[in-house]
Design a protein around this motif. Structure first.
Motif, PDB file in Angstrom:
ATOM      1  N   THR A  35       0.819  -1.205   0.000  1.00 26.83           N
ATOM      2  CA  THR A  35       0.000   0.000   0.000  1.00 26.83           C
ATOM      3  C   THR A  35       0.858   1.262   0.000  1.00 26.83           C
ATOM      4  O   THR A  35       0.503   2.264  -0.631  1.00 26.83           O
ATOM      5  CB  THR A  35      -0.953   0.010   1.211  1.00 26.83           C
ATOM      6  N   THR A  36       2.007   1.210   0.662  1.00 29.12           N
ATOM      7  CA  THR A  36       2.905   2.356   0.652  1.00 29.12           C
ATOM      8  C   THR A  36       3.475   2.578  -0.749  1.00 29.12           C
ATOM      9  O   THR A  36       3.504   3.710  -1.256  1.00 29.12           O
ATOM     10  CB  THR A  36       4.049   2.158   1.657  1.00 29.12           C
ATOM     11  N   ALA A  37       3.920   1.501  -1.377  1.00 24.04           N
ATOM     12  CA  ALA A  37       4.521   1.612  -2.708  1.00 24.04           C
ATOM     13  C   ALA A  37       3.516   2.059  -3.759  1.00 24.04           C
ATOM     14  O   ALA A  37       3.853   2.821  -4.681  1.00 24.04           O
ATOM     15  CB  ALA A  37       5.143   0.281  -3.110  1.00 24.04           C
ATOM     16  N   GLN A  38       2.266   1.609  -3.635  1.00 24.39           N
ATOM     17  CA  GLN A  38       1.262   1.897  -4.657  1.00 24.39           C
ATOM     18  C   GLN A  38       0.372   3.085  -4.312  1.00 24.39           C
ATOM     19  O   GLN A  38      -0.438   3.508  -5.153  1.00 24.39           O
ATOM     20  CB  GLN A  38       0.383   0.657  -4.864  1.00 24.39           C
ATOM     21  N   GLY A  39       0.502   3.596  -3.103  1.00 24.60           N
ATOM     22  CA  GLY A  39      -0.328   4.719  -2.700  1.00 24.60           C
ATOM     23  C   GLY A  39      -1.778   4.349  -2.445  1.00 24.60           C
ATOM     24  O   GLY A  39      -2.680   5.179  -2.609  1.00 24.60           O
ATOM     25  N   PHE A  40      -2.024   3.094  -2.041  1.00 26.99           N
ATOM     26  CA  PHE A  40      -3.384   2.632  -1.767  1.00 26.99           C
ATOM     27  C   PHE A  40      -3.731   2.847  -0.290  1.00 26.99           C
ATOM     28  O   PHE A  40      -2.846   2.821   0.576  1.00 26.99           O
ATOM     29  CB  PHE A  40      -3.524   1.143  -2.083  1.00 26.99           C
ATOM     30  N   GLY A  48     -10.374  -4.348  -6.571  1.00 24.14           N
ATOM     31  CA  GLY A  48      -9.235  -3.834  -7.325  1.00 24.14           C
ATOM     32  C   GLY A  48      -7.940  -3.881  -6.542  1.00 24.14           C
ATOM     33  O   GLY A  48      -6.896  -4.274  -7.067  1.00 24.14           O
ATOM     34  N   SER A  49      -7.994  -3.482  -5.254  1.00 21.92           N
ATOM     35  CA  SER A  49      -6.757  -3.456  -4.468  1.00 21.92           C
ATOM     36  C   SER A  49      -6.240  -4.864  -4.202  1.00 21.92           C
ATOM     37  O   SER A  49      -5.026  -5.106  -4.229  1.00 21.92           O
ATOM     38  CB  SER A  49      -6.976  -2.704  -3.153  1.00 21.92           C
ATOM     39  N   LEU A  50      -7.146  -5.821  -3.967  1.00 17.18           N
ATOM     40  CA  LEU A  50      -6.700  -7.186  -3.697  1.00 17.18           C
ATOM     41  C   LEU A  50      -6.128  -7.854  -4.945  1.00 17.18           C
ATOM     42  O   LEU A  50      -5.122  -8.568  -4.876  1.00 17.18           O
ATOM     43  CB  LEU A  50      -7.854  -8.017  -3.134  1.00 17.18           C
ATOM     44  N   VAL A  51      -6.753  -7.623  -6.101  1.00 15.49           N
ATOM     45  CA  VAL A  51      -6.211  -8.178  -7.349  1.00 15.49           C
ATOM     46  C   VAL A  51      -4.860  -7.542  -7.661  1.00 15.49           C
ATOM     47  O   VAL A  51      -3.901  -8.228  -8.042  1.00 15.49           O
ATOM     48  CB  VAL A  51      -7.198  -7.969  -8.515  1.00 15.49           C
ATOM     49  N   ALA A  52      -4.766  -6.225  -7.462  1.00 20.31           N
ATOM     50  CA  ALA A  52      -3.484  -5.543  -7.685  1.00 20.31           C
ATOM     51  C   ALA A  52      -2.421  -6.067  -6.726  1.00 20.31           C
ATOM     52  O   ALA A  52      -1.240  -6.212  -7.092  1.00 20.31           O
ATOM     53  CB  ALA A  52      -3.659  -4.035  -7.519  1.00 20.31           C
TER      54      ALA A  52
END
Length: 323
Positions: A35-40, A48-52
């Protein structure tokens, strides 16, 4: 009501096995990096977040920027879902299923592209290996501990956390052998009493190895380490001093070190003793129910039957005895 909710959370933490809690914590740290790397948002588990997250784990999720093996990614995903729910985030079943479907599809894609990730199945400890191990154990307290750790662990099909959780009082000698009361259960704690007979060959007899180890411990370590409430298996430094009770990681390291010292061809892991009991007993014609009861498997366990297939796949094979 708030106090009751806090109490319920505290009880849940108390009854969750330590190794499971550790898995949850490690999984959450992976999620934090993602989440830190992707800004989530950290506390949102959408489709979407779980698939990513799954795609990121397989592509670059490890701290060395390599991708995880699909089996590891699956474990981490499950741990993250638990972590999100513990933090008040409702994870939709359909969203979780979508992430798992993506993981399965990407795992197949990796195989099609020739990538083989992960260690594969752990090597099984076999009886000839036990002879190799005991013959190179040094004549020291640590050597006696190593011998007892391996031989008793083989005969009650131990996982790494099993000997780490044993107290001296959990092992009882009887005229016919020994009884090891193993705390077990992933979703609930229970105790199984694994009976281990004296073996015909004293060189690899777990009962004799246990007796020698405990006698040396009583003679060479301070008295508290021989109390029934003390750890059954202790850490020992290079000077022969007891450093404390062994934990699952130290048991795993010890099993690897001991097998390496013995020159075992297929290096052991923390699960090798457990697999070894299942496969060896199967070769000797032991009933599946008897094996399951000794090792603490459910009687129709998929993992136990998978171990059996290592034996059955050769014995009951379409290519066997054709000519």
């Amino acid at each position: 009501m708030a106090e009751a909710e806090d109490l319920a959370d505290a009880v849940a933490r108390e009854i969750t096995p330590a190794n499971t809690q550790d898995t949850y914590a490690k999984s959450w740290r992976v999620w934090e990096r993602f989440t830190t790397a992707q800004g989530f948002p950290r506390n949102e588990g959408t489709r979407g977040s779980l698939v990513a997250f799954v795609m990121w784990m397989l592509r670059e999720g490890q701290q060395n920027d390599n991708g995880y093996a699909p089996s590891s990614a699956s474990t981490i995903l499950a741990g993250v879902v638990v972590g999100l729910r513990e933090r008040g985030c409702a994870v939709n079943r359909e969203d979780q299923a979508a992430a798992r479907k993506s993981l399965d599809g990407l795992a197949v894609r990796l195989l099609q592209e020739g990538e083989r990730r992960g260690r594969g199945q752990a090597a099984a400890a076999e009886v000839p290996d036990l002879y190799r191990v005991v013959r190179v154990c040094p004549d020291t307290l640590a050597g006696a501990r190593d011998k007892a750790l391996i031989l008793t662990g083989f005969y009650y099909a131990s996982r790494a956390q099993d000997p780490a959780g044993l107290l001296a009082g959990d092992v009882a000698l009887t005229p016919r052998g020994m009884v090891v009361s193993v705390l077990t259960g992933k979703t609930k704690h229970s105790v199984r009493d694994a009976k281990i007979n004296y073996q015909d060959d004293p060189e690899i007899c777990p009962v004799e190895a246990w007796k020698v180890y405990r006698a040396r411990l009583a003679a060479e370590a301070p008295p508290p380490w021989s109390e029934p409430t003390a750890p059954a298996f202790v850490g020992i430094d290079r000077h022969g001093n007891v450093t404390g009770g062994m934990v699952p990681d130290s048991v795993t390291r010890a099993v690897k070190r001991i097998s390496g010292r013995a020159g075992v061809h297929l290096a052991w892991t923390g699960h090798s003793l457990r697999i070894g009991l299942a496969t060896t007993a199967r070769k000797r014609g032991k009933d599946a129910v008897t094996i399951a009861d000794q090792g603490g498997w459910a009687r129709h366990s998929r993992s136990m039957n998978g171990y059996f297939q290592r034996v059955d796949g050769w014995e009951d094979n379409a290519t066997a005895g054709l000519i």
